[in-house]
Motif scaffolding. Sequence first.
Motif, PDB file in Angstrom:
ATOM      1  N   GLN A   1      -7.358  -6.371  -2.802  1.00 44.70           N
ATOM      2  CA  GLN A   1      -5.959  -6.789  -2.800  1.00 44.70           C
ATOM      3  C   GLN A   1      -5.891  -8.265  -2.421  1.00 44.70           C
ATOM      4  O   GLN A   1      -6.400  -8.665  -1.371  1.00 44.70           O
TER       5      GLN A   1
ATOM      6  N   THR B   1      -5.317   7.726  -4.849  1.00 42.23           N
ATOM      7  CA  THR B   1      -5.710   6.357  -5.194  1.00 42.23           C
ATOM      8  C   THR B   1      -6.550   5.756  -4.081  1.00 42.23           C
ATOM      9  O   THR B   1      -6.270   5.949  -2.898  1.00 42.23           O
ATOM     10  N   ARG B   2      -7.593   5.009  -4.484  1.00 43.92           N
ATOM     11  CA  ARG B   2      -8.406   4.278  -3.506  1.00 43.92           C
ATOM     12  C   ARG B   2      -8.293   2.793  -3.779  1.00 43.92           C
ATOM     13  O   ARG B   2      -8.451   2.338  -4.920  1.00 43.92           O
ATOM     14  N   TYR B   3      -8.013   2.043  -2.727  1.00 43.14           N
ATOM     15  CA  TYR B   3      -7.959   0.584  -2.831  1.00 43.14           C
ATOM     16  C   TYR B   3      -9.367   0.034  -3.052  1.00 43.14           C
ATOM     17  O   TYR B   3     -10.323   0.447  -2.396  1.00 43.14           O
TER      18      TYR B   3
ATOM     19  N   ILE C   1       1.669   1.889  -3.655  1.00 40.61           N
ATOM     20  CA  ILE C   1       0.472   2.324  -4.371  1.00 40.61           C
ATOM     21  C   ILE C   1       0.049   3.723  -3.946  1.00 40.61           C
ATOM     22  O   ILE C   1      -0.305   4.565  -4.789  1.00 40.61           O
TER      23      ILE C   1
ATOM     24  N   ALA D   1      -3.623  -6.222  -7.039  1.00 38.66           N
ATOM     25  CA  ALA D   1      -4.409  -5.130  -6.474  1.00 38.66           C
ATOM     26  C   ALA D   1      -5.320  -4.542  -7.560  1.00 38.66           C
ATOM     27  O   ALA D   1      -4.958  -4.495  -8.743  1.00 38.66           O
TER      28      ALA D   1
ATOM     29  N   SER E   1       0.830  -1.212   0.000  1.00 33.04           N
ATOM     30  CA  SER E   1       0.000   0.000   0.000  1.00 33.04           C
ATOM     31  C   SER E   1       0.862   1.258   0.000  1.00 33.04           C
ATOM     32  O   SER E   1       0.436   2.302  -0.515  1.00 33.04           O
TER      33      SER E   1
ATOM     34  N   VAL F   1      -7.473  -0.954  -8.046  1.00 31.56           N
ATOM     35  CA  VAL F   1      -7.590   0.365  -7.433  1.00 31.56           C
ATOM     36  C   VAL F   1      -8.392   1.299  -8.319  1.00 31.56           C
ATOM     37  O   VAL F   1      -8.503   1.086  -9.543  1.00 31.56           O
TER      38      VAL F   1
END
Length: 460
Positions: free
Chosen positions: A85, A80-82, A71, A134, A68, A136
């Motif tokens: 994962q 950025t939004r997860y 990222i 991941a 993270s 995103v």
Amino acid sequence: MILESRTWDELQPGMSAELRRLCTVDDFYAFAAASGNYNPVHLTERDGDGDGRADATAPGMFVGSLISAVIGNLLPGPGTRYLSQSLDFRMPVHAGDELITHVVVTGKDPDGTATLSTEVKRISDDAVVLAGTARVAAPVEKLRFDDIEVPGLVVQRHRHFDALIERAEALPDLRTAVVCPEEEQSLGGALLSAERHLIVPILIGNPDRIAAAAKAMGRSLDGYEVIATGSDAEAARKAVELVNAGQAHAVMKGHLHTDALLHPMLDKAAGLRIGRRFTHVFVMDVPGVGHPLLVTDAAINIAPDLATKVDIVQNAIELAISLGIAVPKVGVLSAVETVNPAIPSSIDAALLSKMAERGQISGGQVDGPLAMDNAVDLGAARTKGIHSAVAGQAEVLVVPGIDAGNMLAKQLAYISHAEAAGIVLGAKVPVILNSRSDSAKARLASCAVAAIHHFRMGAA
């Protein structure tokens, strides 16, 4: 730190980014505090899996969090939004491993999302320890931050005391006269130290009160020697007798005033004098400081004159050597770092420094006067143009008087979260001086310091 995002429009398959990270024990403690995961397999002094060895294995999600970081910082970066994962843990990571985390863009979708391949490798052998994918939501607008600053963390772990206790456990148990352990804290500290094979306590005092304290703790006194006395003064005298008879090699304060404990030791005929003044040293384990810090004298000598300060410095040097500091750096504190005739402590500090230079104080490097900042902070010392082996690197702090010493020690304890071991030097044997508010760790460390010093001086 400067952070700049890659927008969804800018992302292209094959783009990559990576970060390196050296894993430390403090990382694992910080993660435990932040996450609430106290699994002992991740803590350095614990055997969490029962194999007989302490573990210090990295928490899996700590290793995952390194992905993270790439990222969120680099690719795509800020904004950025997860979304998801996957994590495939291949092998464990331990404190001391250096890792490299690699992220590669593998695809883009019209809805503004991107897919990334994620991998963490151990640099020493190029082994993949973690792999995954991941998904995103990439930022749609360019974002740049030039002033990201995150407060530093100091892990409140007392590693120096852990090391001293471990070292003392390998020594013979120190026969210790414990004076008036007639309440739970003082008796509990003695019994805990006995269980850790630091001391063999000889409990001296009112047997009914000692038994009542043990009962209140749910503890048994079976196997412990108890010597009955009728008063605090009689108990303190008995401890002195045991030392003079060679039956005790340390004295430990229980539930009585320090003056009452020390009074019979100062008797010129039957006491424990060996020629020097009795002086007190706090051995302090301050989180974030790379060595034990000794503060003296903060408990016995109220307004010491120069001759007394010579003994204060010499006693502290000898204790520091016992604790493993080969040539202790002693900073003699004052309000200023230059000699000022209006400030007597600055004159004493300069004289002590010169006495050490001429061999009247031996075994350490002594410098003063030093103010607190340029005694312990190298940057402060250099800013003020002070260049010496001690300035900015002091391991022993000699205070002007008991008021300054007491305030300094308590500030370190209550503001800097230090633990303090207390010991009186200058007698035939170490005198362990604990406060009623001391933690179990501080009580163990006090006994460990006494044992280490006693056995070194006995062998010298």
